[in-house]
Write a protein that holds these residues in place. Structure first.
Motif, short mmCIF file in Angstrom:
data_model
loop_
_atom_site.label_atom_id
_atom_site.label_comp_id
_atom_site.label_asym_id
_atom_site.label_seq_id
_atom_site.Cartn_x
_atom_site.Cartn_y
_atom_site.Cartn_z
N GLN A 3 0.86 -1.18 0.00
CA GLN A 3 0.00 0.00 0.00
C GLN A 3 0.90 1.23 0.00
O GLN A 3 2.02 1.20 0.50
N ILE A 4 0.41 2.31 -0.60
CA ILE A 4 1.13 3.58 -0.63
C ILE A 4 0.44 4.52 0.33
O ILE A 4 -0.77 4.75 0.23
N ASP A 5 1.19 5.05 1.28
CA ASP A 5 0.67 5.97 2.29
C ASP A 5 1.49 7.25 2.30
O ASP A 5 2.62 7.27 1.82
N THR A 6 0.92 8.28 2.89
CA THR A 6 1.68 9.49 3.16
C THR A 6 2.57 9.22 4.37
O THR A 6 2.15 8.59 5.33
N TYR A 7 3.80 9.68 4.30
CA TYR A 7 4.76 9.50 5.38
C TYR A 7 4.24 10.03 6.70
O TYR A 7 3.63 11.09 6.75
N GLN A 8 4.48 9.27 7.76
CA GLN A 8 4.18 9.70 9.13
C GLN A 8 5.47 9.55 9.93
O GLN A 8 6.05 8.46 9.99
N SER A 83 11.27 -4.71 -8.91
CA SER A 83 10.58 -5.40 -10.01
C SER A 83 9.24 -5.99 -9.56
O SER A 83 8.76 -6.95 -10.16
N SER A 84 8.65 -5.41 -8.52
CA SER A 84 7.36 -5.89 -8.03
C SER A 84 6.25 -4.88 -8.29
O SER A 84 5.11 -5.12 -7.91
N GLY A 85 6.58 -3.75 -8.92
CA GLY A 85 5.59 -2.72 -9.19
C GLY A 85 5.54 -1.63 -8.14
O GLY A 85 4.81 -0.64 -8.30
N ILE A 86 6.30 -1.77 -7.06
CA ILE A 86 6.26 -0.78 -5.98
C ILE A 86 6.84 0.55 -6.45
O ILE A 86 6.26 1.60 -6.17
N GLY A 87 7.96 0.54 -7.15
CA GLY A 87 8.55 1.78 -7.64
C GLY A 87 7.59 2.53 -8.55
O GLY A 87 7.39 3.74 -8.41
N ALA A 88 6.97 1.81 -9.46
CA ALA A 88 6.01 2.43 -10.37
C ALA A 88 4.82 2.99 -9.61
O ALA A 88 4.35 4.10 -9.89
N ALA A 89 4.33 2.26 -8.62
CA ALA A 89 3.19 2.74 -7.82
C ALA A 89 3.55 4.02 -7.06
O ALA A 89 2.74 4.94 -6.96
#
Length: 146
Positions: A3-8, A83-89
């Motif tokens: 999941q992509i979240d805003t930094y805390q 190579s899992s799509g995290i960078g692109a996300a």
């Protein structure tokens, strides 16, 4: 699944410092991870994103927007998750946030020693532009290192 979240700051700080130290291999001067985090948080623009897997930070990106151009910084993904799509996300999330602010063009720079990552950015629609990148450190704003 990520999941992509805003930094805390509280739950993410030490994990981001460890990730950046591993990925970027720099921990002094103007690129000190703790200093970079503090400077970004002082801007309070909501453009600091983390990728989480099981609550653990495995990726980051920072966006910047000056009203004219947007920028991507500190795109980092833990080696085990590349190579899992995290960078692109992460890039897409920052692009979305910049577009919501009215940004019409997003720039990024690649360190010469990491030129191989250009293929990744080109796969996301970025193009190599004919530019000369220049910089100047503001020594008075960089803490002394031991």
């Amino acid at each position: 699944m990520h999941q992509i979240d805003t930094y805390q700051d509280n739950p993410h700080r030490q994990q981001v410092i460890a990730l950046w130290t591993d990925v970027f291999g720099r921990s002094t001067g103007h690129n000190d991870p703790a200093l970079s985090i503090d400077k970004k948080l002082a801007v309070d623009d909501g453009l600091f994103f983390v990728a989480l897997v099981d609550g653990r930070v495995v990726g980051t990106t920072l966006g910047g927007y000056d009203g004219h151009r947007g920028w991507l910084y500190s795109v980092a993904v833990a080696r085990a998750f590349r190579s899992s799509g995290i960078g692109a996300a992460l890039v897409r999330r920052a692009e979305q946030a910049l577009a919501q602010r009215g940004c019409t063009k997003i720039n990024l720079q690649i360190v010469g020693s990491n030129a191989g990552v250009a293929d990744f950015y080109q796969s996301l629609g970025y193009e190599v532009e004919d530019r000369i990148s220049m910089g100047r450190k503001v020594a008075g704003n960089i803490p002394a290192t031991d």
